[in-house]
Write an enzyme that holds these catalytic residues in place. Structure first.
Site, mmCIF file in Angstrom:
data_model
loop_
_atom_site.group_PDB
_atom_site.id
_atom_site.type_symbol
_atom_site.label_atom_id
_atom_site.label_comp_id
_atom_site.label_asym_id
_atom_site.label_seq_id
_atom_site.Cartn_x
_atom_site.Cartn_y
_atom_site.Cartn_z
ATOM 1 C CG ASP A 18 -2.026 -0.876 1.145
ATOM 2 O OD1 ASP A 18 -2.209 -1.275 -0.093
ATOM 3 O OD2 ASP A 18 -2.805 -1.076 2.138
ATOM 4 C CD GLN A 289 -17.899 10.408 11.785
ATOM 5 O OE1 GLN A 289 -17.605 10.606 10.819
ATOM 6 N NE2 GLN A 289 -18.571 9.514 12.367
ATOM 7 C CG ASP A 300 -9.084 -5.248 4.449
ATOM 8 O OD1 ASP A 300 -9.900 -5.707 3.498
ATOM 9 O OD2 ASP A 300 -7.921 -4.824 3.777
#
Length: 345
Positions: A18, A289, A300
């Site tokens: 990634d 948030q 995942d």
């Protein structure tokens, strides 16, 4: 209480490095990306990978959906090491070495098929606010060969050692025959086989291999968007996620000894899962948030947490609780990373 043994959890998928960076809306627009999506790289995205690597603040993490999940399952379990086995294909290159090193650090028993034709796969994570747009350049990950790896006796022995199997739907684009071989093995030995819908494009463009595997699926994971797309592709004519879960549970199944379990996450909304013949809602952990760093890897992580309890024969409720815990940890950090030890009871 049962504890996990080495190589009891088996995962197979696309190992990707990634490469994540915060980008602006113009960057997404330039490459025709949606803020929250997952796609496979096309010719027009080639420059994107170069551009993102040249950005000032880039982070590299060992990734790929299935590998993330088994890594998190291993982190949740802690001891013994190497409860999770992972198969996938990488290139003989620098990025491949990083993946091997990261897998070893995570105590995952990774057995990569290494080849020279293609470089190790990468996934660009373009982060804007809470959203993440993922573009996967599979490269080597696409070169996994059943005959050259899965079928080898020493590797197949590791498959046989496992009790719980998990494969993300993304691997359907690479080696559906490998998935079927593992799924049939699980079915014949009354072991647990889990699959993830992974992304809307899987149901849309890889529906045929997906439906070939579906009769062997004991646990199906997905998020609300993937569930809706899957329902539409199967002609369910409903947007009600609980109804979609119920109907997916009733799809044909080979192993009648296990009722299929369907688990759909919905971000900050309740997770929906089939429990026996009912469909229930499970509230996620409340979070401000402002504490969300990025949601990359949340799905995942949920699966990883879930699998960590499943492999120890825990109840569905407990598996979901562990999934919610793991996802909650991941979204407060950059990329699919975690602290040294979990704080889950």
């Amino acid at each position: 209480m049962r504890t996990a043994n080495q190589n009891e959890l088996f995962g197979m998928g696309n190992p990707l490095l990634d490469i994540s960076a915060v980008v602006d809306k113009d960057f997404l627009y330039k490459y025709g990306l949606k803020p929250n999506d997952q796609i496979l790289a096309e010719e027009k995205h080639k420059a994107l990978f170069e551009e993102i690597v040249n950005k000032s603040k880039v982070e590299y993490h060992a990734g790929g959906s299935t590998q993330n999940s088994v890594k998190i399952a291993q982190w949740m379990i802690q001891e013994p090491h190497k409860v999770a086995t992972f198969f996938g294909c990488i290139g003989k290159d620098h990025f491949g070495e990083i993946l091997k090193q990261k897998a070893a650090e995570a105590h995952v028993d990774a057995h990569y098929y290494e080849q020279n034709e293609e470089p190790t796969g990468t996934c660009a994570a373009c982060i804007t606010g809470d959203n993440r747009s993922l573009i996967a350049n599979l490269a080597a990950a696409n070169c996994y060969k059943k005959e050259e790896h899965l079928d080898l006796e020493k590797n197949w022995r590791l498959v046989e050692k496992a009790r719980v199997y998990y494969i993300a739907g993304f691997f359907l684009t690479v080696s559906p025959e490998s998935i079927l071989k593992v799924a049939k093995h699980a079915c014949e030995h009354n072991k647990i086989f889990g699959l993830n819908l992974s992304a809307p494009f899987i149901s849309q463009f890889f529906k045929e291999p997906l439906m070939k595997v579906m009769p062997y699926v004991d646990i199906l994971f997905g998020n609300e968007t993937e569930a809706a797309t899957f329902g539409k592709e199967l002609g369910f004519e409903t947007d009600d996620i609980m109804e979609i879960a119920r109907r997916v549970q009733l799809l044909p199944k080979v192993n009648k000894n296990r009722q299929r379990t369907v688990v759909f996450t919905q971000g900050k909304e309740d997770t929906v899962a089939t429990v026996g013949d009912k469909v229930k809602r499970f509230p996620v952990i409340d979070i401000d948030q402002n504490e969300i760093v990025d949601t990359n890897g949340a799905g995942d992580a949920f699966v990883g947490g879930f699998l960590s309890e499943l492999v120890q024969d825990k109840s569905l409720e407990q598996c979901i609780r562990a999934g919610h815990y793991a996802a909650n940890v991941i979204i407060q950090r950059s990329g699919c990373t975690f602290p040294e030890k979990p704080d889950f009871h």
